[in-house]
Every structure is written in C-alpha cells, then in structure tokens.
Design an enzyme around this catalytic site. Sequence first.
Site, mmCIF file in Angstrom:
data_model
loop_
_atom_site.group_PDB
_atom_site.id
_atom_site.type_symbol
_atom_site.label_atom_id
_atom_site.label_comp_id
_atom_site.label_asym_id
_atom_site.label_seq_id
_atom_site.Cartn_x
_atom_site.Cartn_y
_atom_site.Cartn_z
ATOM 1 C CG ASP A 37 8.000 3.926 1.128
ATOM 2 O OD1 ASP A 37 7.737 3.989 2.350
ATOM 3 O OD2 ASP A 37 8.141 2.839 0.524
ATOM 4 C CE1 TYR B 201 0.272 3.019 -2.835
ATOM 5 C CE2 TYR B 201 -1.105 1.176 -2.151
ATOM 6 C CZ TYR B 201 -0.305 2.256 -1.834
ATOM 7 O OH TYR B 201 -0.081 2.583 -0.521
#
Length: 251
Positions: A51, A109
């Site tokens: 994003d 992540y």
Amino acid sequence: MRYFIHLAYNGTPYHGWQIQPNAASVQETLNKAFSVLLQSEINLMGAGRTDTGVHAKEMYAHFDFEPSFDIPNLVHKLNSFLPKDIVIYDIIPVHDEAHTRFDASKRTYEYHIHQVKNPFLEELSWYFHQPLDVDLMNQAAQLLFNYTDFECFSKVNTDVNTFDCTIFEAHWTRGVANQESNQLVFTISANRFLRNMVRSIVGTLVNVGLHKITLDDFTKIIESKSREKAGFSVPAHGLYLTKIEYDYISQ
C-alpha cells in the site's frame, strides 16, 4: 525467457507498488526504467501489492524478454537510472512458468514502532509514546497460531476466494542497544496475507498492550470474522515487506 528481479524500495514517495492513474507507483517507475534500457516495452508482475507508504526490504517481480543481455551490466545501469529510493539487487533467470506472486511459499513482514520521538525515524517507523505491555502482546500473538481464518483482519470488500492463511511466525522484539531500547518490531510470516492484514493485526495487538482488550477478547475477535470488532489499522509507514521465499531460488 523469464527473469525474476530482486529489489528493495523506500515506499514513502509512492502510492504503493501497483500502477494507478495520476499517482506515482513503484511498478510504473520500474517499468519505465526497464523499457528504456532494454529498448522494449516491459511490464513487470510483482510478488504482491504494498500500500501507499509501505516499504520493501525485499521484493520480487518478473518479466519476459527474449534477447540475451549482460545481467550485471543491466543491474548497474538500472541502479544508475532509477531514483535513489529503489535498488535492484539482482536479475535471476528462471523457468518460463515461474511466477513471483503465485509461487511464493512464505512472506515475512515487520512493523516498526518507536516510543521516543526521533526525527530520523519519521516515515520509517510509527511514533507511539504510550506504554505497551509487550509480554501480553506476545501472548496474544501466539494465539494467532490457533487459527487459519483471518477475515476479521482483512480489508472489507476485498476480492479473495478464501481468508485462510497459515502463520509460521508472529512475535514482538525490543531493541537491545541503548538508543534502540524504545523501539519495537513485530515480525510475522505466513504463506499468504490478506489486504491490510498485518496493519490491523498490529492495531489489535496494540489494544492488547494498552490493556483495552484481554486475551480472551482477542480470541473472540478472530472467531467473530468481523473487521469491525478488530482494532484500528496502524499507519502504513511503519510496515516493511522483509522477505519472500521461493522453493527454486537459493536465498
């Protein structure tokens, strides 16, 4: 011939990985650079979509190109041509059916939080000064291993066939050096992730660390499958894609 690109980028100036109208993206920037240097229209396929503002310490993309070329020379030229916030580490020949998105076996992540104001971490970590119960947050993180359906942490109205994910790793660590003791990192690995999943998991774990919700509440949130019951989505600039693994690439 198909090639994998091993790269990294600081996502601060970009509206995410994927090309979109009237906004700078990592994919579009790379497409232009490859097309100019290879003198052919190149359209990269990424391993996933980050994003706006999200960073990638490790990202893969692939493209097809038939004429042979000198890989080290092209890597050097690309790094000279590309903006300073994108780096190409390597270009790897792979078999023609290889796919950076569908063949990834594991993704990792990190989410970074700093709890003392630091101008050098702006846009690279989330400043959150309130005290957090990290031990309790780690206990909650361990509960994730009991489940595979994470619809409650997914962005609503997303186009997916399943909300199932297999989580391999989930834990918080605190920096050990004096200047890093106020920094927290959440690491999570899975076979796949839903849109906004990591940021909403972190937001919910922060609520645990603030003692706003209990471990039992955390369990009930997962079982509810309701995004409305989960915590807030933490800011994008603290999130990093740090590793993508493939069975046929030595890493």
